[in-house]
Write a protein that holds these residues in place. Structure first.
Motif, short mmCIF file in Angstrom:
data_model
loop_
_atom_site.label_atom_id
_atom_site.label_comp_id
_atom_site.label_asym_id
_atom_site.label_seq_id
_atom_site.Cartn_x
_atom_site.Cartn_y
_atom_site.Cartn_z
N LEU A 51 0.85 -1.20 0.00
CA LEU A 51 0.00 0.00 0.00
C LEU A 51 0.88 1.25 0.00
CD1 LEU A 51 -3.03 0.75 0.19
CD2 LEU A 51 -2.70 0.99 2.66
N PHE A 52 1.90 1.17 0.79
CA PHE A 52 2.83 2.30 0.89
C PHE A 52 3.48 2.58 -0.46
CE2 PHE A 52 7.40 3.37 1.61
CZ PHE A 52 7.22 4.71 1.95
N ASP A 55 1.12 4.09 -2.82
CA ASP A 55 0.96 5.48 -2.40
C ASP A 55 2.11 6.33 -2.92
OD1 ASP A 55 -1.08 6.73 -1.03
OD2 ASP A 55 0.20 7.08 0.74
N LYS A 58 1.89 6.96 -6.63
CA LYS A 58 0.85 7.93 -6.97
C LYS A 58 1.27 9.35 -6.59
CE LYS A 58 -2.94 4.98 -6.16
NZ LYS A 58 -3.86 4.68 -5.05
N HIS A 83 4.03 15.78 2.72
CA HIS A 83 3.57 15.51 4.08
C HIS A 83 2.99 14.10 4.19
CE1 HIS A 83 2.24 16.60 8.08
NE2 HIS A 83 1.11 15.98 7.80
N GLN A 84 2.16 13.78 3.24
CA GLN A 84 1.57 12.44 3.19
C GLN A 84 2.67 11.38 3.17
OE1 GLN A 84 -1.53 10.87 2.61
NE2 GLN A 84 -2.63 12.71 3.27
N LEU A 85 3.59 11.62 2.26
CA LEU A 85 4.65 10.66 2.05
C LEU A 85 5.49 10.50 3.31
CD1 LEU A 85 5.27 9.08 -0.45
CD2 LEU A 85 7.01 10.75 -1.06
N LYS A 86 5.72 11.63 3.95
CA LYS A 86 6.52 11.59 5.16
C LYS A 86 5.80 10.80 6.25
CE LYS A 86 8.64 14.51 8.60
NZ LYS A 86 8.04 15.50 9.48
N SER A 88 3.50 8.49 5.84
CA SER A 88 3.44 7.08 5.49
C SER A 88 4.79 6.42 5.73
CB SER A 88 3.07 6.92 4.01
OG SER A 88 1.94 7.67 3.73
N ASP B 786 -5.62 11.24 8.09
CA ASP B 786 -5.89 11.25 6.65
C ASP B 786 -5.01 10.27 5.88
OD1 ASP B 786 -3.72 12.90 7.35
OD2 ASP B 786 -3.77 13.76 5.33
N ASN B 787 -3.95 9.82 6.52
CA ASN B 787 -3.00 8.96 5.81
C ASN B 787 -3.41 7.50 5.95
OD1 ASN B 787 -0.66 7.37 5.25
ND2 ASN B 787 0.50 9.28 5.27
N LYS B 788 -3.70 6.90 4.81
CA LYS B 788 -4.20 5.52 4.79
C LYS B 788 -3.28 4.55 5.54
CE LYS B 788 -4.32 5.66 0.42
NZ LYS B 788 -4.29 5.41 -1.01
N ILE B 789 -2.00 4.73 5.26
CA ILE B 789 -1.04 3.81 5.85
C ILE B 789 -0.99 3.97 7.36
CG2 ILE B 789 1.42 3.32 5.96
CD1 ILE B 789 1.04 4.22 2.79
N ASN B 790 -1.02 5.25 7.77
CA ASN B 790 -1.05 5.50 9.20
C ASN B 790 -2.28 4.87 9.84
OD1 ASN B 790 1.22 6.92 8.72
ND2 ASN B 790 0.37 8.93 9.20
N MET B 792 -3.94 2.32 8.74
CA MET B 792 -3.78 0.87 8.73
C MET B 792 -2.92 0.41 9.91
SD MET B 792 -2.79 -1.08 5.29
CE MET B 792 -2.72 -2.84 5.20
#
Lengths: 157, 923
Positions: A51-52, A55, A58, A83-86, A88, B786-790, B792
């Protein structure tokens, strides 16, 4: 016979995962993740990680689209992606990706397009690198399981 | 003759030559240039002339005398005379030579004549002549004879031949006559020539015209030069009275000047100076120049370059000075302007470089601070892990030595954590990142809680006192977290340095202190008042006093400096980071107040901070009152809103070691949670070796809480947990309870005495409690992320901990979810799209306070109906909201607290962190 193969694979697995930690690809959070994996969710780590990576791919695509326009970069958008990437990467323990994200974020804040592009490339490289490494790791895991062995607990510290 | 002429001419010159020194054509324009001149309009400018015409003016009469008597005056004439003399000498020499020539010629002529005559006499042989000159004729004859004798030898024959002819003699006589005539004629001509030459000599010998011409040329030159020269010239006698002045642009008439000194003529700046300067020159006898600025009524402010030279008479005595001045005001102005410009330039350049330096330093400092802050953050997370793990380790079975080592490890870790937190605080204050929040709070409660917390960690037999004056408002507005931090810091300091006696906090309202009168903060307040806001300001003075070791006077100045303690000795003995007071001071100043200290060695210290607070409107107050009484009903808590005195007696064997880290202590949930009496007892029985604990327990019996049978069971139940209390750690979850009865409070008229104890349960117990809770009712947890992975990862972790969660992807979803169902805990990401965690938390808190979602609706959140039913259900409970922060300055823990969050977990979330959090907030 089988046990020697398993032992060898297990040692190989251990060495490999330790090297991933030592080279900074992974940090403790990955161990956290592995702790969460149990009989109920045997593929938890692989699921989260894939999933990561999805992500990553994308987000990198969108960010690279944003950064492609030389004079009208929406740094806010890029920043939210970073931010998202960080978040995750920090969650899965992808330390190298996370570290690049930190400098990426700084570049975003000072609206340094060149820096952003450089970081983007680095992130792309790092996550792909990690992806292959983890694929290898999962393959090893599979081999161990197929050989009838168990995944060894690895004490990183 | 020459001498005569000279003197004559000089005399003439005196009159004539000087009189023409200023040519007449100058007159029309120069009328007024010469103050010496008559206003009558006599164009003859020279004073000599004026003298003759107006002998009344003393100095005019004196001028020729001056000219004669002074060296300068006579030198020109002397030169002219010398030149003239030279020319005359030359002429005389020429004439003399001529004369000599003529004389010689005449002599020759005479000699010739004589010869002719003699010859004639001899040849004519005239007898008539002889008798006159007998003897001479004799001589003559003899001479002639002799001569003839001599001649005879050669010419005898010829002569003899011709002598006798008459024709010959006739011819001879004729010839001689002719010669004579010619000679005479020549003589006449010579005489004529002589007389002529004498005549020319006479005409030439008048030098007057020549001299006059020369002088005229000199005058012409001088006049040509001086005609438009902006200079003033003058001569002053040795009393510095003007005898003569020439001024191109005269503003005074001669009568006003002549015979007076500068001081008598002008008044104002520079006059005295010029007078002194002239006198100096006169005394020293050395010409010199000086620039003097005059400020006089006559011609305003002007600068003159003045040249003054002394004047001597022929005897070498000083008789006065010559003075020449030129106006250089503009030049001086320009020069000064230039100088000023240059100076300004230099100053600006210096300032620029200074500024650049400052900017550079500031930038460097900021960068360093930023780095420090970032580093501290980075250090904090792993360190928390280390300390946390060590704490967990301490709950396992260890031998005595291992435990000791572990204790050292934990306390060191705590100290480092504290230090890092302090550094972060400091760097935030210094870099201006720290923002202050204005929230309503009750000072009495804050003081009580701070003292309670401190009492809980007390290891000494100290009495803690809280004393709040009646005029302190029930509720004020300020940054309660910061104030708590300051109070906690000061109290823990006071406790640290006090071995016996009391430590206390005293609050009282004071009038506005002088240091704040012209403070901007006050101005702001006034402005707000003028804007019609109902808020007013109140200054509250807070004393934190102790009866401790005190601070020597010489140590006070460096007390508030970073990393400084009163002495190295103290640092060793008492430990600590040395940052606490620096932070307190900075925080107080940030809030517009002042922190001071008074102390006496061995008697104690008092730290006083004065802060301005706003006082809320009475409407708000009544609301809160309702809310509070509501809460009081539920929790059977004594109404302490107006009570002014608390006392906490020591309770030994508490879980806290040296003060504990800030966050764990400072930011306990605001409401005191009551636990069952059994748990309460656990804390005492837990440490069987502690006698004081036992005695305290006896006191408790008065409260009626002791149940002996339960006491026994519980004491037997957890022998292990005792160790934990000794170890002490700030992150352990403590639940304070007050064992006091409201009836007691009312009977004592608002003064309440109570003891505070702590109940602590080990993790094991907590987990047990959790499972108990699970059986009865599963806690509802909401994850806002908001972070899917977080999501999960967090979900999976929750699962491991035996919980399920609802998920909201942003602040708006969170609010909607909270609106729809009731949660026991919210885990809130800070940075989210749509509505971030901080804002969402604020809106939720506002809902809890007001019972409606108005604030949220205002903020644009779409709230569905059904809200009214839930208001009454939840307005009494504060929903625990835990922030999940990335380790950045922007998402600081302080900001989380300020926005109403109860605690925070730094990302990435780990099982351990989550577990601790659940243990603390789910019960």
């Amino acid at each position: 016979m089988n046990t020697t193969v398993v032992a060898q694979l297990q040692r190989q697995f251990q060495d490999y995962i330790v090297s991933l930690y030592q080279q900074g690809f992974l940090d403790n959070q990955f161990s956290e993740l592995r702790k969460l994996q149990d009989e109920g969710t045997p593929d938890f780590v692989a699921e989260v990680v894939s999933l990561f990576f999805d992500d990553c791919s994308k987000l990198i695509n969108t960010m690279s689209a944003s950064l492609e326009r030389p004079d009208n970069v929406d740094f806010k958008q890029v920043d939210s992606g970073v931010h998202q990437l960080k978040g995750s990467s920090s969650s899965v323990g992808a330390q190298r990706v996370k570290n690049v994200c930190i400098s990426f974020k700084e570049c975003c804040h000072v609206q340094n397009r060149e820096g952003c592009l450089r970081c983007l490339q680095q992130v792309d490289y790092e996550y792909k690198m990690l992806k292959t490494k983890l694929q290898d790791l999962f393959n090893l895991e599979q081999q161990i399981l197929q050989a009838g062995g168990t995944i060894p607990q690895v004490d990183i510290n | 003759m020459v001498c005569e002429m000279e003197t004559d001419q000089i005399e003439e010159m005196d009159v004539e030559v000087l009189s023409s020194m200023w040519p007449e054509n100058v007159g029309t324009e120069a009328d007024k240039q010469f103050n010496v001149e008559k206003p009558a309009g006599d164009l003859d400018t020279l004073k000599e002339v004026t003298i003759e015409e107006k002998p009344t003016i003393a100095d005019l009469t004196r001028l020729p005398e001056l000219m004669n008597s002074t060296q300068q005056g006579s030198s020109q004439l002397t030169n002219l005379v010398k030149q003239w003399e030279y020319m005359q000498d030359n002429a005389v020499r020429l004439l003399r030579e001529e004369l000599k020539n003529l004389n010689r010629q005449r002599e020759e002529a005479e000699a010739k004549e004589l010869k002719i005559i003699e010859e004639y006499k001899f040849e004519s042989n005239e007898p008539e002549n002889v008798p006159v000159l007998d003897e001479t004729s004799d001589l003559f004859r003899r001479f002639r004879q002799k001569k003839r004798d001599a001649l005879v030898d050669s010419k005898k024959i010829e002569i003899y031949e011709e002598f006798d002819t008459v024709a010959y003699w006739k011819q001879k006589a004729l010839n001689l006559e002719k010669m004579l005539e010619a000679s005479t004629e020549r003589e006449r001509r010579l005489v004529e020539k002589l007389s002529e030459s004498l005549k020319t000599m006479e005409s030439q010998s008048a030098p007057v015209q020549e001299l006059t011409q020369n002088l005229e040329r000199a005058e012409g030159f001088l006049h040509f030069i001086l005609q438009n020269a902006p200079i003033v010239m003058g001569h002053q006698d040795k009393d510095l009275r003007y005898l003569f002045i020439y001024n191109k642009y005269p503003s005074l008439r001669e009568q006003d000047i002549l015979g007076k000194t500068d001081v008598e003529i002008f008044h104002g700046g520079g006059v005295k100076e010029s007078q002194d300067f002239k006198r100096e020159v006169l005394e020293k006898g050395k010409a010199s120049k000086r620039e003097i600025t005059f400020t006089t009524d006559l011609f305003g402010s002007k600068t003159f370059l003045i040249y003054v030279e002394p004047v001597y008479n022929k005897a070498g005595e000083k008789i006065g000075i010559n003075y020449m001045g030129m106006e250089v005001t503009e030049q001086v102005d320009k020069r000064e302007k230039m100088a000023k410009l240059r100076e300004d330039n230099a100053v600006r350049k210096a300032m620029e470089s200074e500024l650049n330096k400052t900017i550079h330093i500031t930038e460097e400092t900021m960068r360093a601070k930023q780095m420090l802050a970032t580093m501290s953050h980075e250090i904090r997370s792993p360190l928390s892990g280390v300390v946390g793990m060590a704490e967990i380790l301490s709950t396992t079975r260890l031998d005595k030595e291992q435990r000791q080592l572990l204790n050292v490890m934990i306390s060191s870790g705590d100290l480092v954590l504290q230090l890092i937190n302090d550094i972060l605080d400091l760097s935030k204050v210094e870099s201006g990142v720290m923002k202050l929040e204005a929230t309503k709070f009750r000072p009495r409660e804050v003081v009580k809680h701070v003292l309670q917390t401190a009492a809980a960690s007390l290891k000494k037999s100290l009495t803690l006192e809280g004393n709040i004056a009646d005029d302190v408002p029930i509720e004020v507005v300020g940054d309660v977290l910061r104030i708590r931090q300051i109070l906690t810091n000061l109290i823990s300091n006071a406790i640290k340095f006090t071995h016996e006696g009391n430590v206390g906090i005293k609050l009282q309202v004071i009038s506005e202190p002088s240091f704040a009168r012209d403070n901007t903060l006050t101005a702001d307040t006034e402005e707000q008042e003028q804007n019609g806001l109902t808020e007013t300001s109140v200054w509250i003075c807070c004393d934190v006093w102790d009866t401790g070791i005190g601070i020597p006077e010489n140590a006070i100045p460096c007390l508030f400096k970073k990393y400084m303690q009163a002495s190295a000795d103290h640092a060793r003995k008492y430990g600590g980071t040395g940052l606490g007071l620096a932070i307190c001071k900075q925080l107080v100043e940030l809030m517009g107040g002042q922190l001071t200290v008074t102390s006496r060695v061995n008697e104690g210290s008092t730290f006083t901070f004065i802060l301005p607070y706003k006082v809320g409107t009475s409407d708000d107050y009544s609301d809160d009152q309702d809310e509070f009484s509501d809460m009081a009903d539920h929790q059977s808590e004594p109404d302490d809103t107006a009570e002014g005195y608390f006392q906490f007696k020591p309770l030994l064997g508490s879980i806290y070691s040296n003060g504990g880290p800030g966050i764990g202590n400072d930011f306990l949930p605001h409401k005191v949670m009551l636990t069952s009496p059994i748990k309460l007892m656990n804390s005492f029985v837990a440490d069987p070796s502690n006698n004081t604990g036992q005695s305290e327990m006896l006191q408790l019996e008065n409260g009626g809480y002791v149940d002996e049978s339960k006491l026994e069971t519980s004491s037997g139940h957890c022998p292990e947990s005792a160790h934990q209390y000794e170890n002490g750690n700030g992150r352990c979850f403590s639940k304070e309870s007050e064992s006091c009865s409201s009836s007691q409070a009312s009977s004592e008229g608002g003064t309440l005495e109570m003891e505070s104890e702590l109940t602590v349960s080990s993790h094991r117990e907590e987990e047990k409690a959790e499972t108990d809770l699970k059986e009865t009712s599963k806690p509802k947890i909401l994850l806002v992320e908001d972070n899917k992975i977080n999501i999960m990862v967090a979900k999976s972790m929750m699962k491991q901990l035996g919980h399920t969660m609802d998920i909201a992807n942003n602040g708006v979803e969170a609010i909607t979810a909270i609106n729809h169902s009731s949660y026991d805990l919210v885990l809130m990401d800070v940075c989210m799209p749509v509505l971030d965690g901080l804002k969402a938390t604020r809106l939720i808190r506002s809902y809890e306070e007001t019972g409606n979602w108005n604030a949220a609706i205002e903020a644009g959140v779409d709230i569905k109906t059904l809200e009214n039913e839930q208001v009454c259900v939840r307005s009494t409970n504060r929903l625990p909201i835990i922030a999940m922060t990335a380790n950045t300055l922007a998402e600081s823990s302080e900001e989380c607290y300020a926005n109403g969050m109860d605690s925070f977990i730094s990302k990435p979330v780990t099982l351990q962190k989550l577990r601790e959090c659940l243990q603390q907030y789910l019960h």
